[in-house]
Design a protein around this motif. Structure first.
Motif, PDB file in Angstrom:
ATOM      1  N   GLU A 399       0.826  -1.208   0.000  1.00  0.00           N
ATOM      2  CA  GLU A 399       0.000   0.000   0.000  1.00  0.00           C
ATOM      3  C   GLU A 399       0.859   1.257   0.000  1.00  0.00           C
ATOM      4  OE1 GLU A 399      -2.479  -0.389   3.387  1.00  0.00           O
ATOM      5  OE2 GLU A 399      -3.753  -1.973   2.526  1.00  0.00           O
ATOM      6  N   GLU A 400       1.964   1.216   0.751  1.00  0.00           N
ATOM      7  CA  GLU A 400       2.857   2.380   0.769  1.00  0.00           C
ATOM      8  C   GLU A 400       3.527   2.582  -0.584  1.00  0.00           C
ATOM      9  OE1 GLU A 400       6.342   4.319   3.611  1.00  0.00           O
ATOM     10  OE2 GLU A 400       5.487   2.349   4.074  1.00  0.00           O
ATOM     11  N   PHE A 401       3.931   1.489  -1.224  1.00  0.00           N
ATOM     12  CA  PHE A 401       4.533   1.611  -2.549  1.00  0.00           C
ATOM     13  C   PHE A 401       3.508   2.094  -3.570  1.00  0.00           C
ATOM     14  CE2 PHE A 401       8.092  -0.845  -0.899  1.00  0.00           C
ATOM     15  CZ  PHE A 401       9.148  -0.314  -1.606  1.00  0.00           C
ATOM     16  N   GLU A 402       2.260   1.644  -3.437  1.00  0.00           N
ATOM     17  CA  GLU A 402       1.220   2.156  -4.327  1.00  0.00           C
ATOM     18  C   GLU A 402       1.062   3.665  -4.171  1.00  0.00           C
ATOM     19  OE1 GLU A 402      -2.167  -0.123  -3.267  1.00  0.00           O
ATOM     20  OE2 GLU A 402      -1.734  -1.775  -4.668  1.00  0.00           O
ATOM     21  N   ASP A 403       1.152   4.139  -2.922  1.00  0.00           N
ATOM     22  CA  ASP A 403       1.066   5.576  -2.676  1.00  0.00           C
ATOM     23  C   ASP A 403       2.235   6.307  -3.323  1.00  0.00           C
ATOM     24  OD1 ASP A 403      -0.091   7.923  -1.176  1.00  0.00           O
ATOM     25  OD2 ASP A 403       1.875   7.844  -0.228  1.00  0.00           O
ATOM     26  N   LYS A 404       3.441   5.734  -3.224  1.00  0.00           N
ATOM     27  CA  LYS A 404       4.609   6.373  -3.847  1.00  0.00           C
ATOM     28  C   LYS A 404       4.496   6.335  -5.370  1.00  0.00           C
ATOM     29  CE  LYS A 404       6.380   7.227   0.106  1.00  0.00           C
ATOM     30  NZ  LYS A 404       6.322   8.621   0.613  1.00  0.00           N
ATOM     31  N   ILE A 405       3.950   5.250  -5.905  1.00  0.00           N
ATOM     32  CA  ILE A 405       3.749   5.182  -7.355  1.00  0.00           C
ATOM     33  C   ILE A 405       2.772   6.260  -7.803  1.00  0.00           C
ATOM     34  CG2 ILE A 405       2.792   3.747  -9.205  1.00  0.00           C
ATOM     35  CD1 ILE A 405       3.894   1.296  -7.678  1.00  0.00           C
ATOM     36  N   GLU A 406       1.698   6.456  -7.017  1.00  0.00           N
ATOM     37  CA  GLU A 406       0.731   7.505  -7.346  1.00  0.00           C
ATOM     38  C   GLU A 406       1.382   8.885  -7.265  1.00  0.00           C
ATOM     39  OE1 GLU A 406      -2.320   7.386  -8.519  1.00  0.00           O
ATOM     40  OE2 GLU A 406      -2.184   5.209  -8.644  1.00  0.00           O
ATOM     41  N   ASP A 407       2.268   9.077  -6.277  1.00  0.00           N
ATOM     42  CA  ASP A 407       2.979  10.353  -6.180  1.00  0.00           C
ATOM     43  C   ASP A 407       3.812  10.605  -7.435  1.00  0.00           C
ATOM     44  OD1 ASP A 407       1.916  10.975  -3.752  1.00  0.00           O
ATOM     45  OD2 ASP A 407       3.641  10.292  -2.568  1.00  0.00           O
ATOM     46  N   CYS A 408       4.537   9.569  -7.869  1.00  0.00           N
ATOM     47  CA  CYS A 408       5.347   9.729  -9.082  1.00  0.00           C
ATOM     48  C   CYS A 408       4.466   9.991 -10.302  1.00  0.00           C
ATOM     49  CB  CYS A 408       6.200   8.475  -9.302  1.00  0.00           C
ATOM     50  SG  CYS A 408       7.496   8.214  -8.072  1.00  0.00           S
ATOM     51  N   THR A 409       3.351   9.243 -10.394  1.00  0.00           N
ATOM     52  CA  THR A 409       2.444   9.431 -11.529  1.00  0.00           C
ATOM     53  C   THR A 409       1.874  10.847 -11.541  1.00  0.00           C
ATOM     54  OG1 THR A 409       1.855   7.083 -11.502  1.00  0.00           O
ATOM     55  CG2 THR A 409       0.345   8.574 -12.631  1.00  0.00           C
ATOM     56  N   MET A 410       1.505  11.343 -10.361  1.00  0.00           N
ATOM     57  CA  MET A 410       0.937  12.680 -10.284  1.00  0.00           C
ATOM     58  C   MET A 410       1.960  13.727 -10.738  1.00  0.00           C
ATOM     59  SD  MET A 410      -0.831  14.566  -7.008  1.00  0.00           S
ATOM     60  CE  MET A 410       0.701  14.549  -6.054  1.00  0.00           C
ATOM     61  N   ARG A 411       3.230  13.548 -10.355  1.00  0.00           N
ATOM     62  CA  ARG A 411       4.263  14.514 -10.757  1.00  0.00           C
ATOM     63  C   ARG A 411       4.554  14.416 -12.245  1.00  0.00           C
ATOM     64  NH1 ARG A 411       3.257  14.075  -5.334  1.00  0.00           N
ATOM     65  NH2 ARG A 411       4.148  15.873  -4.232  1.00  0.00           N
TER      66      ARG A 411
END
Length: 521
Positions: A399-411
């Motif tokens: 779940e934490e990695f999914e959040d980091k992936i979403e952060d990268c995608t958003m940027r």
């Protein structure tokens, strides 16, 4: 297919081609079920290793527990143990430091870890520098994992004693992709029936695209509940974190996936720091795009950008590099998320196949057999509980990695939108400048129309076709050859218009044919 082979140890080719040898002090940690106290040894030369392998290394015939070697990377002259003894680092508690130092035995160079009741922290050192696993410099690409703190012959003996499988050489060589692999093989000496013992081989590898990458190999014998592990490329800070986790997991220390779970925690710590740094860089690039810094809309700035921005250090080069880095990081996070999912699937597999079932009535058995069965079933129940805890924690990491992936995608999406906005602003500026030029051209055209009739007639009447005072009496004489002027002017005007029309038509036909060719291709 290239299946994992049973009893496949590292070959001479693997030992020479994959690994490099820089002998230095190395730490070994051991926790056995017969003696749950956490013991550590510090070895520096081949003789120390020979003595330890001969006298203190557990055997799959009569031991169960956990043994882990920290293969410290080159340049790490002191491990966490020596730094604590020297006062350069601390557990964060003076009592824990005192108990640790008092447990040092010069006779066998072994250490007893502080009591499990003492909460071990990974806070800043009370004396000297702080040990931190986080790395703000994310440049990678080195071969620290390949460097071993042993002599080649010593590592050969360790591999034989620890039943290191040859698959670790392939995992270490595949340096740019994070990996978790498991294989069920036959390892170890043969029994009375000529069969080797069943074993699980686990290999973990983090990508060396960034600093402080690690590799782990674990061989687990389910019949004896014995775990052998080697952690490659570790630093003193990594040693402390792993020791802290093993010390605080006394009940769960014998689970085969504990070391792989600790590896996942270390990778999470490393990747969170890398994600934060990468996000800071791409947000800076987005801010520059949004604020218009680093570029301009006038012709002079745009010409400078066109000449310099695609070279290293240029504005566009930096933006492109940051975008590519973030996209690459997102891809590696997705790969590691997949590896964590594989760990969860294997946790379920172990719970179903290797950790037995709930306690059942014994039936007609001897007292000794009942005690052994009860002990085994209690151990299985404890391991199943540990499996649930590991699986829950791995889900949390996913779940934490999914959040980091979403952060990268958003940027990345933000970078795309900011680029589109910047391009739109440039187009608006260009359109505004074109409108200003058009307005100026209309002004020039108006001035031309005002002065053109006067200029034309002044030129016409100044020609010799007209004699305004031919005989001195004020009479006007117009030459009979005036028609030549109008004829020549008309012919050349028509010729000029025809040439322009032919040239324009030819360009249009060429453009249409080129477009047709591109469509066909």
């Amino acid at each position: 297919m290239d299946w994992p082979s049973p009893n496949a140890g590292l070959s001479d080719s693997d030992l020479s081609r994959v690994f490099q040898y820089v002998p230095q002090e190395t730490t070994v940690v051991r926790r056995l079920s017969a003696d749950p106290k956490l013991l550590l040894w510090s070895h520096e030369n081949a003789k120390d290793w020979d003595d330890w392998l001969e006298q203190s290394s557990p055997s799959i015939q009569d031991s169960s527990g956990l043994v882990l070697i920290f293969a410290r990377k080159g340049g790490e002259t002191k491990g966490s143990i020596q730094e604590i003894l020297d006062g350069a680092a601390s557990f964060g508690s003076s009592r824990a430091n005192s108990e640790f130092k008092s447990s040092f035995s010069e006779k066998n160079r072994s250490y007893s870890w502080p009591k499990s009741s003492e909460r071990i922290t990974t806070g800043p050192a009370t004396v000297g520098r702080r040990l931190s696993i986080g790395a703000r410099n994310v440049q990678g690409g080195s071969h620290d994992v390949r460097q071993l703190p042993f002599e080649k012959e010593t590592f050969r003996k360790i591999c034989k004693k620890f039943f290191v499988h040859s698959s670790i050489s392939r995992v270490i060589s595949r340096a740019d992709v994070p990996i978790f692999s498991r294989a069920q093989v036959k390892m170890g000496p043969v029994d009375s029936e000529g069969r080797s013992q069943p074993a699980y081989v686990y290999n973990c590898r983090s990508a060396n695209t960034w600093k402080n990458d690690l590799a782990l190999t674990v061989t687990y014998f389910p019949r004896r509940r014995l775990v052998f592990g080697i952690l490659f490329g570790c630093t003193a800070a990594v040693e402390r974190q792993v020791l802290n986790r093993i010390a605080s997991n006394e009940e769960h220390a014998f689970h085969p996936l504990l070391l792989s779970g600790i590896f996942a925690e270390l990778e999470r710590t490393r990747m969170v720091d890398i994600v934060e740094k990468t996000i800071d860089e791409i947000e800076g690039a987005i801010f520059e795009l949004d604020s218009g810094t680093g570029g301009g809309t006038n012709a002079e700035k745009m010409s400078i950008e066109d000449a310099e921005d695609y070279h290293p250090g240029g504005t566009r080069y930096v933006r492109r590099t940051v975008w590519l880095n973030t996209t690459f990081l997102r891809h590696r996070l997705q790969i590691w998320k997949t590896q964590l999912s594989k760990m969860i699937a294997h946790v379920d597999e172990l719970s179903e196949t290797d950790f037995g079932s709930d306690i059942e009535p014994f039936g007609e058995k001897s007292g000794e057999d009942e005690i052994k069965q009860l002990q085994t079933q209690v151990e299985d129940t404890s391991l199943r509980r540990t499996s649930i805890m590991i699986k829950d924690r791995l889900r949390g990491l996913i779940e934490e990695f999914e959040d980091k992936i979403e952060d990268c995608t958003m940027r990345v999406d933000g970078m795309t939108i900011a680029t589109q906005w910047s391009q739109a602003d440039i187009n608006v500026d260009i359109a505004t400048a074109a409108g200003q030029d058009s307005s100026q051209m209309r002004s020039i055209a108006l001035v031309t129309m005002v002065f053109l009739p006067g200029t034309f007639f002044a030129t016409l009447f100044s020609m010799t076709f007209f004699n305004w005072n031919a005989s001195g009496d004020g009479s006007i004489v117009v030459s009979s050859y005036l028609w030549i002027y109008f004829l020549v002017t008309g012919v050349f005007t028509v010729a000029t218009l025809l040439i322009w029309w032919c040239f324009l038509g030819r360009r249009q036909r060429w453009a249409q044919s080129s477009k047709s060719i591109r469509r066909c291709c």
